[in-house]
Scaffold this motif. Structure first.
Motif, PDB file in Angstrom:
ATOM      1  N   SER A  84       0.850  -1.177   0.000  1.00 41.22           N
ATOM      2  CA  SER A  84       0.000   0.000   0.000  1.00 41.22           C
ATOM      3  C   SER A  84       0.894   1.238   0.000  1.00 41.22           C
ATOM      4  O   SER A  84       1.921   1.256   0.681  1.00 41.22           O
ATOM      5  CB  SER A  84      -0.898   0.011   1.240  1.00 41.22           C
ATOM      6  OG  SER A  84      -1.708   1.165   1.220  1.00 41.22           O
ATOM      7  N   CYS A  85       0.498   2.229  -0.765  1.00 36.80           N
ATOM      8  CA  CYS A  85       1.259   3.478  -0.847  1.00 36.80           C
ATOM      9  C   CYS A  85       0.330   4.664  -0.700  1.00 36.80           C
ATOM     10  O   CYS A  85      -0.837   4.600  -1.097  1.00 36.80           O
ATOM     11  CB  CYS A  85       1.956   3.592  -2.204  1.00 36.80           C
ATOM     12  SG  CYS A  85       3.109   2.287  -2.567  1.00 36.80           S
ATOM     13  N   THR A  86       0.867   5.745  -0.167  1.00 37.85           N
ATOM     14  CA  THR A  86       0.115   6.992  -0.108  1.00 37.85           C
ATOM     15  C   THR A  86       1.072   8.156  -0.245  1.00 37.85           C
ATOM     16  O   THR A  86       2.224   8.087   0.180  1.00 37.85           O
ATOM     17  CB  THR A  86      -0.702   7.124   1.194  1.00 37.85           C
ATOM     18  OG1 THR A  86      -1.517   8.285   1.095  1.00 37.85           O
ATOM     19  CG2 THR A  86       0.178   7.208   2.416  1.00 37.85           C
ATOM     20  N   ILE A 116       4.038   2.083   2.265  1.00 33.90           N
ATOM     21  CA  ILE A 116       5.027   3.078   1.856  1.00 33.90           C
ATOM     22  C   ILE A 116       4.371   4.458   1.882  1.00 33.90           C
ATOM     23  O   ILE A 116       3.295   4.645   1.310  1.00 33.90           O
ATOM     24  CB  ILE A 116       5.552   2.750   0.440  1.00 33.90           C
ATOM     25  CG1 ILE A 116       6.128   1.317   0.416  1.00 33.90           C
ATOM     26  CG2 ILE A 116       6.594   3.770  -0.004  1.00 33.90           C
ATOM     27  CD1 ILE A 116       6.400   0.772  -0.971  1.00 33.90           C
ATOM     28  N   TYR A 117       5.037   5.399   2.545  1.00 32.34           N
ATOM     29  CA  TYR A 117       4.462   6.737   2.688  1.00 32.34           C
ATOM     30  C   TYR A 117       5.555   7.786   2.838  1.00 32.34           C
ATOM     31  O   TYR A 117       6.677   7.473   3.243  1.00 32.34           O
ATOM     32  CB  TYR A 117       3.509   6.796   3.884  1.00 32.34           C
ATOM     33  CG  TYR A 117       4.183   6.504   5.210  1.00 32.34           C
ATOM     34  CD1 TYR A 117       4.583   7.545   6.045  1.00 32.34           C
ATOM     35  CD2 TYR A 117       4.438   5.205   5.625  1.00 32.34           C
ATOM     36  CE1 TYR A 117       5.209   7.280   7.253  1.00 32.34           C
ATOM     37  CE2 TYR A 117       5.060   4.933   6.824  1.00 32.34           C
ATOM     38  CZ  TYR A 117       5.442   5.973   7.641  1.00 32.34           C
ATOM     39  OH  TYR A 117       6.073   5.713   8.828  1.00 32.34           O
ATOM     40  N   PHE A 122      11.672  12.175   3.766  1.00 29.99           N
ATOM     41  CA  PHE A 122      11.928  10.742   3.676  1.00 29.99           C
ATOM     42  C   PHE A 122      10.704   9.982   3.175  1.00 29.99           C
ATOM     43  O   PHE A 122       9.577  10.370   3.434  1.00 29.99           O
ATOM     44  CB  PHE A 122      12.293  10.168   5.055  1.00 29.99           C
ATOM     45  CG  PHE A 122      13.587  10.683   5.604  1.00 29.99           C
ATOM     46  CD1 PHE A 122      14.784  10.054   5.304  1.00 29.99           C
ATOM     47  CD2 PHE A 122      13.605  11.802   6.417  1.00 29.99           C
ATOM     48  CE1 PHE A 122      15.978  10.528   5.817  1.00 29.99           C
ATOM     49  CE2 PHE A 122      14.788  12.289   6.928  1.00 29.99           C
ATOM     50  CZ  PHE A 122      15.990  11.652   6.634  1.00 29.99           C
ATOM     51  N   VAL A 123      10.980   8.890   2.482  1.00 29.42           N
ATOM     52  CA  VAL A 123       9.933   7.924   2.179  1.00 29.42           C
ATOM     53  C   VAL A 123      10.150   6.780   3.155  1.00 29.42           C
ATOM     54  O   VAL A 123      11.263   6.253   3.281  1.00 29.42           O
ATOM     55  CB  VAL A 123      10.006   7.433   0.722  1.00 29.42           C
ATOM     56  CG1 VAL A 123       9.024   6.293   0.494  1.00 29.42           C
ATOM     57  CG2 VAL A 123       9.716   8.578  -0.237  1.00 29.42           C
ATOM     58  N   ASN A 124       9.109   6.434   3.871  1.00 25.28           N
ATOM     59  CA  ASN A 124       9.184   5.388   4.888  1.00 25.28           C
ATOM     60  C   ASN A 124       8.497   4.122   4.405  1.00 25.28           C
ATOM     61  O   ASN A 124       7.507   4.191   3.673  1.00 25.28           O
ATOM     62  CB  ASN A 124       8.498   5.852   6.172  1.00 25.28           C
ATOM     63  CG  ASN A 124       9.229   7.014   6.790  1.00 25.28           C
ATOM     64  OD1 ASN A 124      10.359   6.897   7.204  1.00 25.28           O
ATOM     65  ND2 ASN A 124       8.578   8.163   6.847  1.00 25.28           N
ATOM     66  N   THR A 159      11.105   9.201  -4.384  1.00 24.07           N
ATOM     67  CA  THR A 159       9.662   9.394  -4.275  1.00 24.07           C
ATOM     68  C   THR A 159       9.006   8.100  -3.793  1.00 24.07           C
ATOM     69  O   THR A 159       9.637   7.034  -3.805  1.00 24.07           O
ATOM     70  CB  THR A 159       9.059   9.764  -5.642  1.00 24.07           C
ATOM     71  OG1 THR A 159       9.209   8.646  -6.518  1.00 24.07           O
ATOM     72  CG2 THR A 159       9.720  11.001  -6.229  1.00 24.07           C
ATOM     73  N   VAL A 160       7.753   8.197  -3.413  1.00 25.45           N
ATOM     74  CA  VAL A 160       6.989   7.020  -3.005  1.00 25.45           C
ATOM     75  C   VAL A 160       6.978   5.999  -4.148  1.00 25.45           C
ATOM     76  O   VAL A 160       7.187   4.807  -3.924  1.00 25.45           O
ATOM     77  CB  VAL A 160       5.554   7.417  -2.576  1.00 25.45           C
ATOM     78  CG1 VAL A 160       4.662   6.197  -2.436  1.00 25.45           C
ATOM     79  CG2 VAL A 160       5.589   8.209  -1.286  1.00 25.45           C
TER      80      VAL A 160
END
Length: 176
Positions: A84-86, A116-117, A122-124, A159-160
């Motif tokens: 899942s990404c946002t 992933i967000y 930062f992208v976590n 990027t995400v």
């Protein structure tokens, strides 16, 4: 350890705090439990711990609840993985992402989940499994870490979508 002291003096609030820790670490007595886990919980119950009160220590606002389910409903299934990404940002997204990663493991056939967000620069990635997929090794490949069933990473300068692509490439290699 407290129960093995000669005169264990534990107040109800302390017993509930300890019980809530056990509940969190074992995902409500599902993971990594043995007879000693249940003996410790029984000891804490004898000391007045209330499992409902312990569970309520981890209550969320309606905002976190909605964010979590938005992440879950937007997840994609790839082989035995949920992703899942946002691009949204909010102060409570870290909590919602971790909880969504946990809940995505409840989807039939899912053995590991990744949320992933973006957070600041930062992208976590919040990664979870029941242990049959070592998410620590996957996260180490992108500069993160953790342990076999719970891991994460913070990636700067991507990027995400880029991070999702990197994670997907690693997962594709695992399914070969």
């Amino acid at each position: 350890l407290v129960q093995y002291l000669s005169e264990p003096s534990v107040m109800r609030i302390e017993a509930e705090a300890l019980l809530s820790g056990i509940m969190l670490d074992t995902k409500n007595f599902v993971l990594k439990t043995g007879t000693k886990t249940f003996e410790a919980a029984a000891f804490l119950k004898k000391k007045g711990a209330d499992s409902i009160s312990a569970k309520k220590m981890f209550s969320n606002s309606i905002g976190v609840y909605k964010e979590r389910y938005e992440l879950i409903s937007g997840a994609e299934i790839f082989s035995k993985f949920a992703i899942s990404c946002t691009k949204k940002s909010s102060p409570s997204l870290r909590i919602a992402a971790a909880q969504a990663a946990d809940e995505l493991l409840e989807v039939e056939g899912v053995e590991a989940s990744f949320v992933i967000y973006q957070e600041n620069d930062f992208v976590n990635v919040s990664a979870r499994s029941f242990g049959n997929v070592n998410v620590q090794l996957i996260m180490e490949n992108i500069g993160g870490g953790g342990h076999q069933s719970m891991a994460g990473a913070q990636i700067e300068g991507k990027t995400v979508e880029q991070v999702k692509s990197i994670v997907m490439d690693i997962l594709k290699d695992l399914t070969k």
